[in-house]
Design a protein around this motif. Structure first.
Motif, PDB file in Angstrom:
ATOM      1  N   LEU A   7      40.014  36.193  50.073  1.00  0.00           N
ATOM      2  CA  LEU A   7      39.092  37.214  49.753  1.00  0.00           C
ATOM      3  C   LEU A   7      39.876  38.763  49.774  1.00  0.00           C
ATOM      4  O   LEU A   7      39.559  39.289  48.736  1.00  0.00           O
ATOM      5  CB  LEU A   7      38.048  37.479  50.803  1.00  0.00           C
ATOM      6  CG  LEU A   7      37.194  36.280  50.948  1.00  0.00           C
ATOM      7  CD1 LEU A   7      35.969  36.398  51.997  1.00  0.00           C
ATOM      8  CD2 LEU A   7      36.330  35.713  49.634  1.00  0.00           C
ATOM      9  N   GLY A   8      40.673  39.057  50.587  1.00  0.00           N
ATOM     10  CA  GLY A   8      41.541  40.223  50.424  1.00  0.00           C
ATOM     11  C   GLY A   8      40.344  41.271  50.732  1.00  0.00           C
ATOM     12  O   GLY A   8      39.191  41.065  51.185  1.00  0.00           O
ATOM     13  N   HIS A   9      40.468  42.705  50.736  1.00  0.00           N
ATOM     14  CA  HIS A   9      39.642  43.538  51.060  1.00  0.00           C
ATOM     15  C   HIS A   9      39.385  44.491  49.688  1.00  0.00           C
ATOM     16  O   HIS A   9      40.551  45.153  49.110  1.00  0.00           O
ATOM     17  CB  HIS A   9      40.311  44.650  52.057  1.00  0.00           C
ATOM     18  CG  HIS A   9      39.333  45.708  52.553  1.00  0.00           C
ATOM     19  ND1 HIS A   9      38.209  45.449  52.926  1.00  0.00           N
ATOM     20  CD2 HIS A   9      39.538  46.965  52.349  1.00  0.00           C
ATOM     21  CE1 HIS A   9      37.413  46.516  52.985  1.00  0.00           C
ATOM     22  NE2 HIS A   9      38.353  47.410  52.717  1.00  0.00           N
ATOM     23  N   THR A  10      38.363  44.532  49.230  1.00  0.00           N
ATOM     24  CA  THR A  10      37.941  45.286  48.139  1.00  0.00           C
ATOM     25  C   THR A  10      36.360  45.644  48.169  1.00  0.00           C
ATOM     26  O   THR A  10      35.653  44.849  48.797  1.00  0.00           O
ATOM     27  CB  THR A  10      38.131  44.411  46.793  1.00  0.00           C
ATOM     28  OG1 THR A  10      37.548  45.156  45.791  1.00  0.00           O
ATOM     29  CG2 THR A  10      37.078  43.297  46.735  1.00  0.00           C
ATOM     30  N   LYS A  11      36.193  46.852  47.774  1.00  0.00           N
ATOM     31  CA  LYS A  11      35.082  47.522  47.855  1.00  0.00           C
ATOM     32  C   LYS A  11      33.904  46.801  46.617  1.00  0.00           C
ATOM     33  O   LYS A  11      32.734  47.117  46.731  1.00  0.00           O
ATOM     34  CB  LYS A  11      34.854  48.942  47.531  1.00  0.00           C
ATOM     35  CG  LYS A  11      35.333  49.828  48.624  1.00  0.00           C
ATOM     36  CD  LYS A  11      34.882  51.328  48.881  1.00  0.00           C
ATOM     37  CE  LYS A  11      35.130  51.849  50.185  1.00  0.00           C
ATOM     38  NZ  LYS A  11      34.156  51.608  51.083  1.00  0.00           N
ATOM     39  N   ARG A  12      34.376  45.885  46.075  1.00  0.00           N
ATOM     40  CA  ARG A  12      33.715  45.284  45.003  1.00  0.00           C
ATOM     41  C   ARG A  12      33.489  43.892  45.053  1.00  0.00           C
ATOM     42  O   ARG A  12      33.496  43.121  43.986  1.00  0.00           O
ATOM     43  CB  ARG A  12      34.468  45.618  43.703  1.00  0.00           C
ATOM     44  CG  ARG A  12      34.393  47.216  43.310  1.00  0.00           C
ATOM     45  CD  ARG A  12      35.336  47.493  41.920  1.00  0.00           C
ATOM     46  NE  ARG A  12      35.253  49.004  41.826  1.00  0.00           N
ATOM     47  CZ  ARG A  12      35.994  49.500  41.208  1.00  0.00           C
ATOM     48  NH1 ARG A  12      36.452  48.931  40.207  1.00  0.00           N
ATOM     49  NH2 ARG A  12      36.260  50.638  41.117  1.00  0.00           N
ATOM     50  N   THR A  13      33.636  43.376  46.364  1.00  0.00           N
ATOM     51  CA  THR A  13      33.243  41.927  46.419  1.00  0.00           C
ATOM     52  C   THR A  13      31.852  41.607  46.247  1.00  0.00           C
ATOM     53  O   THR A  13      31.194  42.235  46.867  1.00  0.00           O
ATOM     54  CB  THR A  13      34.186  41.362  47.510  1.00  0.00           C
ATOM     55  OG1 THR A  13      35.460  41.828  47.473  1.00  0.00           O
ATOM     56  CG2 THR A  13      33.897  39.950  47.747  1.00  0.00           C
ATOM     57  N   ILE A  14      31.622  40.614  45.561  1.00  0.00           N
ATOM     58  CA  ILE A  14      30.103  40.168  45.186  1.00  0.00           C
ATOM     59  C   ILE A  14      30.315  38.699  45.689  1.00  0.00           C
ATOM     60  O   ILE A  14      30.985  38.049  45.193  1.00  0.00           O
ATOM     61  CB  ILE A  14      29.786  40.262  43.783  1.00  0.00           C
ATOM     62  CG1 ILE A  14      29.884  41.893  43.404  1.00  0.00           C
ATOM     63  CG2 ILE A  14      28.659  39.926  43.558  1.00  0.00           C
ATOM     64  CD1 ILE A  14      29.818  42.083  41.973  1.00  0.00           C
ATOM     65  N   PHE A  15      29.070  38.319  46.522  1.00  0.00           N
ATOM     66  CA  PHE A  15      28.977  36.972  46.806  1.00  0.00           C
ATOM     67  C   PHE A  15      27.799  36.336  46.024  1.00  0.00           C
ATOM     68  O   PHE A  15      26.885  36.874  45.875  1.00  0.00           O
ATOM     69  CB  PHE A  15      28.497  36.677  48.407  1.00  0.00           C
ATOM     70  CG  PHE A  15      29.844  36.822  49.117  1.00  0.00           C
ATOM     71  CD1 PHE A  15      31.148  37.549  48.966  1.00  0.00           C
ATOM     72  CD2 PHE A  15      29.565  36.249  50.396  1.00  0.00           C
ATOM     73  CE1 PHE A  15      32.079  37.390  49.701  1.00  0.00           C
ATOM     74  CE2 PHE A  15      30.808  36.114  51.430  1.00  0.00           C
ATOM     75  CZ  PHE A  15      31.901  36.942  50.834  1.00  0.00           C
ATOM     76  N   LEU A  16      28.271  35.214  45.424  1.00  0.00           N
ATOM     77  CA  LEU A  16      27.221  34.485  44.418  1.00  0.00           C
ATOM     78  C   LEU A  16      26.949  33.209  44.965  1.00  0.00           C
ATOM     79  O   LEU A  16      28.002  32.547  45.317  1.00  0.00           O
ATOM     80  CB  LEU A  16      27.834  34.408  43.174  1.00  0.00           C
ATOM     81  CG  LEU A  16      26.941  33.450  42.049  1.00  0.00           C
ATOM     82  CD1 LEU A  16      25.940  33.902  41.789  1.00  0.00           C
ATOM     83  CD2 LEU A  16      28.067  33.659  40.779  1.00  0.00           C
TER      84      LEU A  16
END
Length: 143
Positions: A7-16
Motif C-alpha cells: 500500500l505505501g503511504h499516499t494521501k490518495r489511496t482509495i479502497f474499492l
C-alpha cells in the motif's frame, strides 16, 4: 488483490470493494484518468475488505471507500454497518455502487451514511464522469 505491504503511504489511496473484475478494472482506469496519482486498492470479498481495513494504521486509511452493494461474504451494506461501529472510519467518505437501481437499496445505503448510491455505468465516458463525481467527495487536500 494488493497486500498491506504494497500500500505505501499516499494521501490518495482509495479502497474499492468490487467482485466483478471488469467493473473493477473500468473504475480503476477511469479514476487514473481523472487523478493519475490516485491509488486504488481493490478487494473482491467483503470479509477480506474489512480485514484489510482493520489491519492498517490510522495514517494509512483511505481517503475514499467505494463499495459494491452485492459482494461475497459481506455485502456493501453489512460492511458499512461494521464501519459505522468504529470511530476511525467516520470521516472517510463512502460511496455505494451497484447494478441495481432499486430505490430500497439506495434508501438503505443513504440511511447508513453513504454519500451517494450510484448505478454502475456501461460505457467508459460514464465511468470517467462517475469517477470525477466519486473523487469530489474526498475531503483532504490532494497535495
Amino acid at each position: 488483490m494488493k497486500h498491506i505491504q504494497d500500500l505505501g503511504h499516499t494521501k490518495r489511496t482509495i479502497f474499492l470493494a468490487e467482485d466483478d473484475i471488469d467493473d473493477q478494472e473500468m473504475l480503476e482506469f477511469a479514476v487514473k484518468e481523472v487523478d493519475p496519482l490516485a491509488k486504488i486498492v481493490s478487494i473482491t470479498n467483503g470479509r477480506k475488505f474489512i480485514a484489510l481495513l482493520d489491519g492498517i494504521p490510522d495514517h494509512e486509511l483511505p481517503v475514499l471507500i467505494i463499495l459494491d452493494y452485492n459482494l461475497p461474504e459481506l455485502t456493501g451494506v453489512e460492511i458499512v454497518k461494521l464501519l459505522n461501529q468504529k470511530g476511525r472510519y467516520q470521516a472517510i467518505p463512502k460511496v455505494m455502487w451497484s447494478t441495481s437501481s432499486s430505490p430500497v437499496h439506495k434508501s438503505i445505503s443513504i440511511e447508513l451514511g453513504i454519500l451517494d448510491y450510484i448505478i454502475k455505468p456501461s460505457d467508459m465516458a460514464s465511468f470517467i464522469s462517475i469517477a470525477k463525481h466519486m473523487l469530489s467527495f474526498i475531503k483532504e487536500p490532494m497535495a
